[in-house]
Motif scaffolding. Structure first.
Motif, PDB file in Angstrom:
ATOM      1  N   GLY A  55      -1.534  -0.041  -3.840  1.00 25.87           N
ATOM      2  CA  GLY A  55      -2.763   0.775  -4.123  1.00 25.87           C
ATOM      3  C   GLY A  55      -3.025   1.520  -2.628  1.00 25.87           C
ATOM      4  N   GLU A  98       0.313  -9.011  -4.579  1.00 28.90           N
ATOM      5  CA  GLU A  98      -0.530  -7.951  -5.335  1.00 28.90           C
ATOM      6  C   GLU A  98      -0.259  -7.441  -6.607  1.00 28.90           C
ATOM      7  OE1 GLU A  98      -3.280  -5.649  -1.990  1.00 28.90           O
ATOM      8  OE2 GLU A  98      -1.126  -5.842  -1.556  1.00 28.90           O
ATOM      9  N   VAL A 126     -16.184  -2.608  -1.390  1.00 29.37           N
ATOM     10  CA  VAL A 126     -15.889  -1.614  -2.243  1.00 29.37           C
ATOM     11  C   VAL A 126     -16.742  -0.664  -2.167  1.00 29.37           C
ATOM     12  CG1 VAL A 126     -15.200  -1.362  -4.681  1.00 29.37           C
ATOM     13  CG2 VAL A 126     -14.819  -3.416  -3.463  1.00 29.37           C
ATOM     14  N   ARG A 185      -6.350  -6.368  -2.482  1.00 28.35           N
ATOM     15  CA  ARG A 185      -6.431  -6.449  -3.949  1.00 28.35           C
ATOM     16  C   ARG A 185      -6.249  -7.961  -4.416  1.00 28.35           C
ATOM     17  NH1 ARG A 185      -3.197  -2.297  -3.186  1.00 28.35           N
ATOM     18  NH2 ARG A 185      -1.528  -3.218  -4.389  1.00 28.35           N
ATOM     19  N   GLN A 208       0.600  -1.297   0.004  1.00 31.31           N
ATOM     20  CA  GLN A 208      -0.052  -0.078   0.032  1.00 31.31           C
ATOM     21  C   GLN A 208       0.717   1.449   0.073  1.00 31.31           C
ATOM     22  OE1 GLN A 208      -2.469  -0.408   3.614  1.00 31.31           O
ATOM     23  NE2 GLN A 208      -3.706  -2.133   2.549  1.00 31.31           N
TER      24      GLN A 208
END
Length: 463
Positions: A141, A137, A235, A147, A59
């Motif tokens: 992000g 991943e 989401v 993810r 991340q």
């Protein structure tokens, strides 16, 4: 495609490098200073005397790799996309930093044959009971959510075991990384090691159907990763749940009888709250919609006022106390200016560099990377200038030591001053606009009451 020099794995990348060890010690020292606190949990889960592939969530760009590097011993090898290895000089530097290229279809179909050499080198690293770090991943992000994982880590692990007749004893260890703030300096970091996954347990399935085994291992990694990180799976309700974490955090601490709100305790509260909110939003979608409207309205007003949610945890702040505190800020103002003047350039230059960066997740990486070079460089230049006017060695040493100490003090002064000013503005807002103030207080209480009901139904009152 002809093999390009500099794009192959470093020949002895699995060997211990004294130069790398020295650099790692320096980087780890600065990394520790960059964060207010670093909490490393469940390190005992790392298998002893066995090859390991660490699989962290991704991340925060390069800071994620440094977080893993800081938290484990030895000299792990990292896999990175092949396109950054095309320049010979850069490839040589990356090799020294123990990065190996991994090729993808986008690098050209014929380049995939280079992965055979990469796999051979991976097998050498693991056979020597070394460690690899692979971000499953595939990219980073900006959300606290896992993810979809790529199959690359699964292929690498199972094929390495196959090359060693499934006697390698390889484990994949999920690593959950949780940042208090992705972008700001001197926040806290939590590194949480998950249960090790023995790759050999997928041997039978792999020998029967390799694709199915890749999927099974991938799902297992995802399942274990979600246990050691904050994963907001809703989401369409992500921002609602993310805001609730901050609004309800102190109340959640009380509901769970947690001793404090240090990062590990806050992590427990956030994980529990996320799970409850996701469940209740699915069970009671209409109430979830109503709560979402209230949270959006509350956040909209906070944004306009430039307030933070924690301000409203108290009805009011004592103006006499705030006035007394202001005198302390005046008292320590000379120290602040001394620290600011002597640290301004290396501190603010990374911020200027970040203005041209489109991806905010690189902000911390750039700030940290430049700090590694700029602070010691500027301190050396300042010491040389100071030495032109002062001959006494003790005074020179005292000046050098004062630079980082007063720089840190200046930063804390600035941070506390901002917090103090927020409280002053909050009090002025409460006194000048009581109707709007009371509306926001009431809106927050309605949000708290709704989540209270959700939490009490799930864990009981004060569970």
């Amino acid at each position: 495609m002809a093999e390009k020099r500099g794009m192959t794995p470093q020949r002895n990348i699995e060997k211990r490098d004294p130069g790398y060890a020295l650099l790692k010690s320096y980087v780890e020292t600065v990394f520790r200073l960059y964060f207010r606190n670093i909490y490393v949990q469940n390190k005992h889960r790392i298998p002893d005397d066995a090859p390991v592939i660490f699989a962290p969530n991704h991340q925060n760009a390069l800071m994620d790799a440094l977080a893993v590097l800081y938290s484990i011993s030895g000299q792990p090898v990292f896999l990175a996309r092949a396109d950054i290895f095309k320049n010979k000089v850069i490839a040589s530097i990356l090799g020294f930093l123990k990065l190996m290229p991994v090729y993808r279809i986008r690098d050209g179909y014929t380049s995939l044959q280079n992965n055979e050499r990469v796999l051979n080198k991976v097998s050498e690293v693991l056979f020597a009971k070394g460690a690899l770090v692979i971000f499953p991943e595939g990219n980073h992000g900006d959300r606290k959510a896992l993810r979809p994982l790529k199959k690359g880590i699964c292929r690498m692990a199972l094929q390495a075991e196959e090359k060693n007749s499934f006697r390698l004893g390889l484990y994949i260890v999920p690593v959950g990384l949780d940042y208090e703030n992705y972008y700001k300096f001197h926040k806290s970091l939590l590194v949480n090691f998950g249960e090790p996954i023995p790759v050999k347990s997928f041997q039978d399935e792999y020998l029967q159907n390799s694709s199915r085994a890749y999927n099974s291992l991938k799902n297992r990694i995802a399942e274990e990763l979600k246990k050691v990180m904050i994963h907001i799976g809703e989401v369409h309700r992500y921002h609602l749940i993310d805001h609730l974490r901050e609004i309800y955090r102190k109340r959640m601490k009380e509901q769970m009888n947690l001793p404090d709100l240090s990062h590990p305790q806050r992590f427990k509260a956030d994980r529990r709250l996320v799970g409850i909110c996701e469940s209740k939003i699915q069970e009671e979608p209409h109430e979830g919609e109503a709560l979402g409207r209230k949270v959006r309205k509350f956040q909209k007003h906070l944004h306009r006022l430039n307030f933070r949610p924690w301000l409203f945890e108290r009805q009011k702040y004592s103006m006499p106390v705030l006035l007394v505190t202001s005198s302390l800020f005046v008292l320590f103002l000379p120290l602040f200016f001394y620290g600011l003047v002597n640290n301004a350039l290396p501190f603010f230059l990374p911020g200027l560099a970040n203005r041209n960066v489109k991806d905010p997740q690189f902000y911390s990486s750039i700030r940290f990377g430049l700090a590694l070079v700029l602070f010691p460089l500027f301190y050396l230049v300042q010491l040389l200038v100071f030495s032109q006017f002062v001959d006494n060695g003790w005074w020179r040493l005292a000046y050098l030591v004062s630079l980082p100490l007063t720089g840190y003090a200046a930063y804390q002064y600035y941070r506390l001053l901002k917090k103090w000013w927020l409280k002053v503005r909050y009090e002025l807002f409460r006194m000048k606009k009581p109707e709007r103030f009371n509306m926001l207080r009431q809106l927050r209480e309605e949000i708290i009451r709704t989540v209270d009901r959700w939490v009490e139904k799930s864990v009981g009152p004060n569970a």
